[in-house]
Scaffold this active site. Sequence first.
Site, short mmCIF file in Angstrom:
data_model
loop_
_atom_site.label_atom_id
_atom_site.label_comp_id
_atom_site.label_asym_id
_atom_site.label_seq_id
_atom_site.Cartn_x
_atom_site.Cartn_y
_atom_site.Cartn_z
N ASP A 133 0.84 -1.20 0.00
CA ASP A 133 0.00 0.00 0.00
C ASP A 133 0.88 1.26 0.00
OD1 ASP A 133 -2.28 1.48 -0.01
OD2 ASP A 133 -2.79 1.16 2.09
N TRP A 136 2.88 7.98 -2.58
CA TRP A 136 4.28 8.14 -2.97
C TRP A 136 4.35 9.06 -4.20
CZ3 TRP A 136 7.17 7.22 -7.35
CH2 TRP A 136 8.55 7.18 -7.20
N HIS A 144 2.44 3.25 -9.01
CA HIS A 144 2.28 1.82 -9.29
C HIS A 144 3.48 1.29 -10.10
CE1 HIS A 144 -1.59 1.95 -7.50
NE2 HIS A 144 -2.21 2.58 -8.49
N SER A 171 -7.24 -6.11 -5.49
CA SER A 171 -8.31 -6.73 -4.72
C SER A 171 -9.61 -6.74 -5.51
CB SER A 171 -8.51 -5.98 -3.40
OG SER A 171 -9.20 -4.78 -3.64
N GLU A 193 -12.10 -5.40 -4.70
CA GLU A 193 -12.69 -4.07 -4.55
C GLU A 193 -11.96 -2.99 -5.36
OE1 GLU A 193 -13.98 -6.82 -2.00
OE2 GLU A 193 -11.99 -6.04 -1.56
N LEU A 233 11.73 -20.40 -4.66
CA LEU A 233 10.78 -19.44 -4.09
C LEU A 233 9.50 -19.50 -4.92
CD1 LEU A 233 10.03 -16.85 -2.38
CD2 LEU A 233 11.20 -15.51 -4.15
N ARG A 290 -4.94 -2.57 8.74
CA ARG A 290 -6.09 -3.46 8.52
C ARG A 290 -5.74 -4.54 7.52
NH1 ARG A 290 -8.24 1.71 6.91
NH2 ARG A 290 -7.70 2.09 4.74
#
Length: 250
Positions: free
Chosen positions: A27, A32, A44, A72, A74, A138, A197
């Site tokens: 986030d 930024w 981004h 997300s 949303e 990984l 959150r």
Amino acid sequence: MIKRFFSSTADIPETGDVPRHVAIIMDGNGRWAKNRLMPRVAGHAQGVERVRDMVEACGKRGIEFLTLFAFSSENWRRPQEEVNRLMELFVMALEREVDKMLGNDVRLKVVGDLGRFDQRLRDLIAHGEALTADCRRLTVTVCANYGGRWDILNAMNAWRRDHPDQAEIREEDLAPYLSLAYAPEPDLFIRTGGEQRISNFLLWQLAYSELYFTDTLWPDFDAQALDRAIASYRKRERRFGRTSEQLLER
Ligand code: FPP
């Protein structure tokens, strides 16, 4: 070596100084950019650079699973131009990075409700996953059009289709249907950007994860910042419901 994956509520997982699985909410890209009088999308783009650094840093530190919340369920609510630019960035990152991932033994997984993405992006995802399927150093999971509630409901519905006659579902029944069934539960959850959150990220899988919140904005989150998060993780006492005295007895 085949490793057993534990459920943190059914069993007590082995824990070490280095988290096996780190999950991150990246986030702060918009802020930024705003701080630099740049458009949000520039944040981004810088965020994608940090993703690349983080993959490298996790590989070097022996972290086995890195899971990133890229988009997300949303995030479709954002301005159309920003959504479009994020999609372009995913496409560019996939085009540029999957060969390097293969070369570095990094497996790519993309989880979420991918049906809403356009065909070109879905083809690139399928290609990247197939190309790196046998890599094991990984595993990088990108959560895209992902939501924790979606994940749980999706798993329940899939289980129900496969077991129409079974009345009750148990935890171990659901586990293989969840989108991160191939990974242990995250040891360390990091959220950059100052908010504290979970934002509908891995609701099921974060049951016993250690939570780490930092004000650092994602485009500034570098290897040193990761080390600070790991140092904080090392100080935690992971009891999984037990007492401190029980831990000393081990
Ligand atoms: C949150 O910052 C960030 C996002 C919604 C997108 C995160 C995506 C990337 C970093 C690109 C990932 C790319 C790949 C290839 C995995 P925000 O825009 O909510 O920032 P703000 O809170 O400052 O507005």
